[in-house]
Design a protein around this motif. Structure first.
Motif, mmCIF file in Angstrom:
data_model
loop_
_atom_site.group_PDB
_atom_site.id
_atom_site.type_symbol
_atom_site.label_atom_id
_atom_site.label_comp_id
_atom_site.label_asym_id
_atom_site.label_seq_id
_atom_site.Cartn_x
_atom_site.Cartn_y
_atom_site.Cartn_z
ATOM 1 N N ARG A 90 0.818 -1.212 0.000
ATOM 2 C CA ARG A 90 0.000 0.000 0.000
ATOM 3 C C ARG A 90 0.853 1.263 0.000
ATOM 4 N NH1 ARG A 90 -5.821 -0.038 2.770
ATOM 5 N NH2 ARG A 90 -6.628 -1.901 1.746
ATOM 6 N N LEU A 142 0.861 4.105 -2.856
ATOM 7 C CA LEU A 142 0.585 5.486 -2.445
ATOM 8 C C LEU A 142 1.681 6.428 -2.934
ATOM 9 C CD1 LEU A 142 -1.504 7.151 -0.898
ATOM 10 C CD2 LEU A 142 -0.172 6.759 1.182
ATOM 11 N N THR A 159 -11.994 7.431 -0.297
ATOM 12 C CA THR A 159 -11.373 6.547 0.683
ATOM 13 C C THR A 159 -12.114 6.646 2.010
ATOM 14 O OG1 THR A 159 -9.283 5.981 1.806
ATOM 15 C CG2 THR A 159 -9.742 8.312 1.466
ATOM 16 N N GLU A 177 -4.540 7.932 4.058
ATOM 17 C CA GLU A 177 -4.450 8.243 2.636
ATOM 18 C C GLU A 177 -4.823 9.704 2.383
ATOM 19 O OE1 GLU A 177 -6.595 5.360 0.231
ATOM 20 O OE2 GLU A 177 -6.251 3.845 1.767
#
Length: 210
Positions: A161, A165, A183, A188
């Motif tokens: 992840r 990102l 999200t 995030e």
């Protein structure tokens, strides 16, 4: 951008989505719990669904209103859904350039997302993170005025992840396309977004710059 949404109404099973908002920042988080109407709102902006009532205007161009309906293919909106929607029978190269009228700017997109080495692979042989990058490249190569990202880290294993990102941050910084980032993870939001719109049961309950 700006993107103006006014009195956009669509009845859903559990509630009626009813949204008004104006977005002017580069990257906006659409944040809220599962089932809040986030994906439905993206689909309305993209033109995949039609509202019962309301107006959507982008860069001074009306996308929908009373008597006005611009179909999805003419909205200049790039949409990356949760399931990526890649074509399993096509190679990565064919997926990336699918629906692209010309390859202008393709080298920059390919370099930022580091997908050139994947071109000859079947998409069925890609990892979750690779699939996300390919889907993002395909959306960017349509040269959209607005990019819609529906939980772009869903389905990506936890160890990957942070890496995915990083690519999303690079896209934001090096390929500046206004985007709405759906999200329900604040990590995030804080990493990539400049503004947040909080949606609960189909209504905007908060909007602020970050």
């Amino acid at each position: 951008m700006p993107l103006i949404v006014r009195d956009l109404v669509l009845p859903l099973a559990e509630f009626t989505l009813d949204v008004s908002m104006t977005l002017t920042r580069g990257t906006t988080a659409l944040y809220g719990p599962s089932g809040a109407g986030k994906t439905t709102l993206l689909e309305l902006i993209a033109g995949i669904r039609k509202p019962r009532a309301g107006r959507i205007e982008m860069n001074g161009r009306v996308m929908c209103d009373d008597g006005v309906w611009i179909p999805p293919r003419h909205r200049r909106v790039g949409y990356v859904p949760q399931d990526d929607a890649l074509f399993p029978h096509l190679s990565v190269r064919q997926n990336v350039f699918y629906g692209t009228a010309d390859a202008h700017g393709s080298n920059a997109v390919i370099d930022v997302l580091e997908i050139g080495t994947l071109f000859d692979r079947s998409v069925q042989r890609l990892s979750g993170g690779e699939r996300k990058r390919v889907a993002l490249a395909r959306a960017l190569l349509t040269r959209p005025d607005l990019l819609l990202l529906d939980e772009p880290l869903s389905g990506v294993d936890l160890p990957l992840r942070d890496r995915v990102l990083e690519y999303l941050v690079r896209v934001r910084d090096e390929l500046p396309v206004p985007s709405i980032y759906v999200t329900h993870h604040m990590q995030e939001v804080e990493a990539i977004c400049e503004e947040i719109v909080v949606l609960e049961r189909g209504r905007v309950v908060d909007q602020r710059e970050l």
